[in-house]
Scaffold this motif. Structure first.
Motif, short mmCIF file in Angstrom:
data_model
loop_
_atom_site.label_atom_id
_atom_site.label_comp_id
_atom_site.label_asym_id
_atom_site.label_seq_id
_atom_site.Cartn_x
_atom_site.Cartn_y
_atom_site.Cartn_z
N ILE A 12 40.23 34.12 43.26
CA ILE A 12 39.89 34.66 41.83
C ILE A 12 38.83 35.88 42.52
CG2 ILE A 12 40.09 32.75 40.62
CD1 ILE A 12 37.32 32.16 40.71
N LEU A 13 39.10 36.97 41.90
CA LEU A 13 38.30 38.22 42.06
C LEU A 13 38.14 38.77 40.53
CD1 LEU A 13 37.60 40.53 44.11
CD2 LEU A 13 39.90 41.37 43.50
N GLY A 14 36.75 39.38 40.52
CA GLY A 14 36.40 40.05 39.36
C GLY A 14 35.68 41.22 39.81
N LEU A 15 35.53 42.00 38.90
CA LEU A 15 34.64 43.30 38.97
C LEU A 15 34.59 44.20 37.49
CD1 LEU A 15 37.24 45.85 39.22
CD2 LEU A 15 37.66 44.32 41.23
N SER A 16 33.81 45.10 37.70
CA SER A 16 33.83 45.82 36.35
C SER A 16 34.79 46.93 36.55
CB SER A 16 32.32 46.64 36.27
OG SER A 16 31.46 45.77 36.05
N GLY A 17 35.65 46.84 35.28
CA GLY A 17 36.63 47.74 35.18
C GLY A 17 36.43 49.05 34.41
N PRO A 18 37.24 49.74 33.78
CA PRO A 18 37.05 50.97 32.80
C PRO A 18 36.03 50.68 31.78
CG PRO A 18 39.35 50.48 32.93
CD PRO A 18 38.82 49.36 33.79
N GLY A 19 35.02 51.39 31.80
CA GLY A 19 33.97 51.50 30.64
C GLY A 19 32.96 50.29 31.07
#
Length: 133
Positions: A52-59
């Motif tokens: 599982i991978l998470g990050l801040s996307g657009p906006g």
């Protein structure tokens, strides 16, 4: 006035040491603390056999992936998050919502349509909750 060679060499050495030390200390001071990510939504881990991978996307909105496939995260009125896999439990963080989705998946793969908002069924016969057998 003529400057003796020894004085000139000492001055150059002192200047070089100062420049090197300042550069090294600047890099150390600007480095984030260990274990603290500058991205508030960042995570990358193996959880129950899935990456599982998470990050801040657009906006700045959180973006999550399960085994490289996008998992749509929806913000709830209570400030938590839900996914197409588990609409019934609001989770406090994107990481917790992604883990809840993986708990529902078990050993199954995430449907490619689970990353699209509003697409909760799979035309190839998968589960309406985004699960492939």
């Amino acid at each position: 006035m003529i400057v003796p060679r020894r004085v000139a060499l000492r001055s150059l050495f002192a200047l070089a040491v100062t420049a090197f030390t300042g550069g090294a200390l600047g890099r150390i001071a600007s480095r984030p603390e260990p274990g603290v990510s500058p991205d508030p939504h960042a995570f990358d881990e193996m959880y129950r056999g899935h990456r599982i991978l998470g990050l801040s996307g657009p906006g700045g909105r959180p973006t999550a992936f399960v085994d490289g496939r996008p998992l749509h995260l929806m913000r709830c009125a209570d400030g938590g998050y839900v996914t197409p896999i588990d609409h019934y439990e609001s989770c406090p963080t994107p990481l917790a919502a992604t883990r809840a989705a993986v708990d529902e998946l078990g050993a199954a793969l995430l449907s490619p349509l689970a990353g699209a908002h509003g697409a909760h069924t799979d035309p190839t016969g998968g589960s309406p909750r985004g699960v492939h057998a």
